[in-house]
Design an enzyme around this catalytic site. Structure first.
Site, PDB file in Angstrom:
ATOM      1  N   LYS A 205     -61.232   2.626 -63.256  1.00  0.00           N
ATOM      2  CA  LYS A 205     -61.456   3.566 -64.354  1.00  0.00           C
ATOM      3  C   LYS A 205     -62.020   4.852 -63.774  1.00  0.00           C
ATOM      4  O   LYS A 205     -62.689   4.825 -62.731  1.00  0.00           O
ATOM      5  CB  LYS A 205     -62.485   2.983 -65.328  1.00  0.00           C
ATOM      6  CG  LYS A 205     -62.394   3.516 -66.716  1.00  0.00           C
ATOM      7  CD  LYS A 205     -61.393   2.734 -67.550  1.00  0.00           C
ATOM      8  CE  LYS A 205     -61.315   3.237 -68.971  1.00  0.00           C
ATOM      9  NZ  LYS A 205     -60.438   2.443 -69.803  1.00  0.00           N
TER      10      LYS A 205
ATOM     11  N   GLY B 150     -60.353  -0.739 -90.430  1.00  0.00           N
ATOM     12  CA  GLY B 150     -59.798   0.368 -89.643  1.00  0.00           C
ATOM     13  C   GLY B 150     -58.308   0.532 -89.872  1.00  0.00           C
ATOM     14  O   GLY B 150     -57.525  -0.378 -89.597  1.00  0.00           O
TER      15      GLY B 150
ATOM     16  N   GLY C  22     -56.490   3.225 -88.590  1.00  0.00           N
ATOM     17  CA  GLY C  22     -56.167   4.337 -87.695  1.00  0.00           C
ATOM     18  C   GLY C  22     -54.848   4.132 -86.983  1.00  0.00           C
ATOM     19  O   GLY C  22     -53.901   3.558 -87.548  1.00  0.00           O
ATOM     20  N   HIS C  23     -54.776   4.572 -85.734  1.00  0.00           N
ATOM     21  CA  HIS C  23     -53.520   4.486 -84.979  1.00  0.00           C
ATOM     22  C   HIS C  23     -52.987   3.056 -84.928  1.00  0.00           C
ATOM     23  O   HIS C  23     -51.838   2.797 -85.264  1.00  0.00           O
ATOM     24  CB  HIS C  23     -53.730   5.024 -83.564  1.00  0.00           C
ATOM     25  CG  HIS C  23     -53.868   6.501 -83.525  1.00  0.00           C
ATOM     26  ND1 HIS C  23     -55.074   7.138 -83.452  1.00  0.00           N
ATOM     27  CD2 HIS C  23     -52.934   7.479 -83.579  1.00  0.00           C
ATOM     28  CE1 HIS C  23     -54.888   8.440 -83.456  1.00  0.00           C
ATOM     29  NE2 HIS C  23     -53.603   8.678 -83.539  1.00  0.00           N
ATOM     30  N   VAL C  24     -53.830   2.130 -84.503  1.00  0.00           N
ATOM     31  CA  VAL C  24     -53.368   0.740 -84.367  1.00  0.00           C
ATOM     32  C   VAL C  24     -53.289   0.076 -85.744  1.00  0.00           C
ATOM     33  O   VAL C  24     -52.296  -0.571 -86.085  1.00  0.00           O
ATOM     34  CB  VAL C  24     -54.293  -0.074 -83.436  1.00  0.00           C
ATOM     35  CG1 VAL C  24     -53.794  -1.517 -83.331  1.00  0.00           C
ATOM     36  CG2 VAL C  24     -54.369   0.561 -82.049  1.00  0.00           C
TER      37      VAL C  24
END
Ligand code: NAD
Length: 394
Positions: free
Chosen positions: A100, A200, A202-204
């Site tokens: 990372k 949630g 959102g995107h997912v």
């Protein structure tokens, strides 16, 4: 050679406190290979590239840009996240290690072409030991800048052969994971009629909601942004509750797709109050507040799909760029999350251990099993200067 110890990532931060951030002590305890401090004065680049383990292959992991308070916080975050990537790639069956990058800075103010190109040049110095990708605070445009300086980057713009937004693939993988959890619990992966509460949109969450609706599940959803809720309700006809009430909805499956740390003893008491909840499976990272809650879920007979196993679709998708991206092939690989989770669930049953421990064991066993093959000399690794005779000591 010592082995990677199966400990939670929060322990790394605690160990850093105890050790006063003695970097080599931490690297030794949690078996890190390399921590690279990158500095470029004209762009004020201050970045840390951390490579945890490359037994299975090059370390692939995102570049996170965040206004860290100090460099200690940034180093610990890079280490915590890099180690998580080792486990994620190993259970996903990828030939990748864990790494990372964190960039210290405010993504709204401190980004520039030069900054990411400077970082790209540092990534290039690692000769493919680390492969970059998008993460919190970075976007496709930033990866395009990195790609101007190194081939060791994924998540670049689609016309250049990239894989695009990972969210649909992450959602598809989570959907497969929910099916696998249903099969383990109910003996069938048919979701028709099951009540699923999703935190949630959102995107997912928006893609996942559509897949669950298509499969016949009865959805209850929440979000803090009304426009995100509206999109999901329009596509699925889901029931909506206020964010603070999602834990009190009687449901068979809870799908966390927003925040981390939201399954803890207090929310678990509410989630299980109706006595119906059997499965916790969603996209969010670090769903459990700590490992004791994983044990609590096990004791209560609730099947938990470990976060980094079920949400690996984005990683699997982006890794497909390395061999030339093909969307259909990527989808087939993401579908394997069903099998990966089934293996984890079955191991947990066989050993009577929580599923988060079983997934760590799957990852560690794979890495340990592959490590000895590095002993086989392939004939490619040497250059002439290494053949000079040396005087052996002692
Ligand atoms: P996102 O930001 O698009 O969606 C998160 C949603 O949660 C937003 O709509 C937000 O309004 C909502 N939210 C925030 N706080 C909330 C609260 N208290 N109650 C209810 N809703 C709340 O993020 P995403 O890309 O959809 O990712 C969702 C989760 O999945 C994150 O934890 C992320 O780390 C994880 N994840 C995402 C991917 C991916 O490919 N996008 C891959 C792996 C893991």
């Amino acid at each position: 050679m010592s082995t990677i110890t199966p400990t939670s990532t929060t322990e790394i931060a605690q160990a850093a406190d105890v050790a006063g951030l003695e970097l080599f002590d931490l690297m030794n305890e949690y078996q890190y290979e390399q921590v690279v401090m990158c500095h470029e004065p004209y762009t004020n680049l201050r970045a840390i590239i951390c490579i945890h383990n490359t037994t299975l292959g090059p370390a692939l992991g995102g570049i996170r840009m965040w206004p860290y308070q100090n460099e200690r916080e940034a180093i610990v975050d890079a280490m915590r996240l890099a180690r998580g990537m080792t486990f994620k790639a190993a259970v996903a069956g990828l030939n990748l290690g864990g790494g990372k990058t964190v960039v210290i800075g405010d993504p709204r103010k401190d980004k520039s072409e030069a900054l990411f190109r400077a970082l790209g040049r540092f990534v290039d110095t690692l000769n493919g030991r680390y492969i970059a990708a998008e993460d919190v605070g970075t976007a496709t445009q930033d990866m395009d800048y990195v790609a101007m300086e190194t081939p060791y980057v994924t998540g670049i713009d689609s016309p250049d052969g990239g894989s695009g937004d990972p969210s649909p693939m992450t959602a598809f993988g989570v959907f497969q994971g929910i099916r696998a959890a249903a099969k383990k619990t109910y003996g069938t992966h048919n979701l028709d009629g099951l009540r699923i509460s999703m935190q949630g949109c959102g995107h997912v969450g928006s893609y996942l909601g559509a897949l669950l609706h298509e499969a016949g599940a009865k959805l209850t959803v929440t979000d803090i942004h009304q426009e995100n809720i509206d999109g999901v309700v329009e596509a699925t006809g889901a029931t909506v509750v206020a964010p603070e009430n999602i834990y009190d909805v009687p449901a068979d499956i809870f799908a966390p797709c927003a925040l981390g740390g939201i399954v803890n003893p207090e929310t678990l008491a509410r989630l299980t109050a109706s006595g119906d909840l059997k499965i916790i499976a969603g996209a969010a990272n670090n769903v459990l507040d700590n490992d004791q809650t994983g044990q609590l879920l096990h004791d209560k007979g609730i099947l938990y799909a470990p976060d980094y196993v079920i949400n690996a679709g984005g990683l699997i998708n982006v890794s497909e760029e390395l061999g030339g991206y093909n969307g259909d092939r990527a989808k087939k690989r993401v579908e394997k999350i069903y099998d990966n989770l089934t293996r984890v669930f079955d191991l947990a049953t066989d050993l009577n251990i929580p599923t988060h421990q079983a997934s760590e064991k799957v990852a560690l066993d794979r890495i340990a099993s592959v490590r000895p093959i590095a002993d086989v000399y392939t004939g490619r690794a040497r250059t002439s200067w290494q053949h000079k005779p040396i005087a052996l000591q002692g």
